[in-house]
Design a protein around this motif. Structure first.
Motif, PDB file in Angstrom:
ATOM      1  N   THR A  38      62.040  46.651  42.735  1.00 57.35           N
ATOM      2  CA  THR A  38      61.168  45.575  43.030  1.00 57.35           C
ATOM      3  C   THR A  38      60.016  45.995  43.950  1.00 57.35           C
ATOM      4  OG1 THR A  38      62.833  44.015  42.211  1.00 57.35           O
ATOM      5  CG2 THR A  38      60.862  43.149  43.147  1.00 57.35           C
ATOM      6  N   LYS A  66      70.028  44.357  36.130  1.00 60.30           N
ATOM      7  CA  LYS A  66      70.304  42.910  36.125  1.00 60.30           C
ATOM      8  C   LYS A  66      71.170  42.504  35.094  1.00 60.30           C
ATOM      9  CE  LYS A  66      68.489  38.322  37.163  1.00 60.30           C
ATOM     10  NZ  LYS A  66      67.270  37.589  37.335  1.00 60.30           N
ATOM     11  N   GLN A  77      71.141  34.850  39.973  1.00 61.67           N
ATOM     12  CA  GLN A  77      70.374  33.641  40.041  1.00 61.67           C
ATOM     13  C   GLN A  77      69.398  33.775  41.372  1.00 61.67           C
ATOM     14  OE1 GLN A  77      73.543  33.142  39.992  1.00 61.67           O
ATOM     15  NE2 GLN A  77      74.042  31.468  41.012  1.00 61.67           N
ATOM     16  N   THR A  80      65.627  38.525  44.034  1.00 66.74           N
ATOM     17  CA  THR A  80      64.224  38.672  44.041  1.00 66.74           C
ATOM     18  C   THR A  80      63.197  38.569  42.703  1.00 66.74           C
ATOM     19  OG1 THR A  80      64.700  39.914  45.951  1.00 66.74           O
ATOM     20  CG2 THR A  80      62.108  39.932  45.177  1.00 66.74           C
ATOM     21  N   GLU A  81      62.693  37.608  42.752  1.00 77.84           N
ATOM     22  CA  GLU A  81      61.650  37.564  41.645  1.00 77.84           C
ATOM     23  C   GLU A  81      60.956  38.881  41.288  1.00 77.84           C
ATOM     24  OE1 GLU A  81      60.987  34.996  38.959  1.00 77.84           O
ATOM     25  OE2 GLU A  81      62.702  34.054  40.062  1.00 77.84           O
ATOM     26  N   GLN A  82      60.878  39.001  39.921  1.00 82.38           N
ATOM     27  CA  GLN A  82      59.907  40.415  39.526  1.00 82.38           C
ATOM     28  C   GLN A  82      58.435  39.995  39.766  1.00 82.38           C
ATOM     29  OE1 GLN A  82      61.111  43.560  38.543  1.00 82.38           O
ATOM     30  NE2 GLN A  82      63.165  43.184  37.618  1.00 82.38           N
ATOM     31  N   GLU A  84      54.584  40.201  37.940  1.00 84.18           N
ATOM     32  CA  GLU A  84      54.230  40.307  36.702  1.00 84.18           C
ATOM     33  C   GLU A  84      53.854  41.829  36.454  1.00 84.18           C
ATOM     34  OE1 GLU A  84      51.358  37.682  35.243  1.00 84.18           O
ATOM     35  OE2 GLU A  84      51.947  35.997  36.275  1.00 84.18           O
TER      36      GLU A  84
END
Length: 87
Positions: A38, A66, A77, A80-82, A84
């Protein structure tokens, strides 16, 4: 001469296609790999449009990581957010 040029190419491709044994990875190792990719994708995106394809490829790999973690019962859950995707 052509054989000398092809040999490094073949060796390089073989190294890229060496499969890892995902079954032995712990949830923590999978999360570390995911976070690392990421961060690298974010760096690629900030490097300019030319590197966006490489960033997108890293995010594709993260989807697989994932998915594997979910199948292993890891708690993903809070990963880390990916970023865009850039197309």
């Amino acid at each position: 001469m052509k054989k000398l040029i092809l040999l490094p190419l073949i060796v390089g491709l073989a190294a890229c296609n060496t499969a890892r044994d995902d079954r032995t990875y712990s949830c923590e190792q999978l999360q570390i790999e995911y976070n690392s990719k990421t961060e690298e994708a974010i760096r690629k995106y900030s490097g300019g449009q030319a590197l966006s394809g490489e960033g997108n490829a890293l995010l594709d790999q993260n989807e697989q990581t994932k998915s594997l973690a979910d199948r292993k019962g890891c708690k993903t859950q809070f990963w880390t957010e990916q970023p865009e995707r850039v197309f």
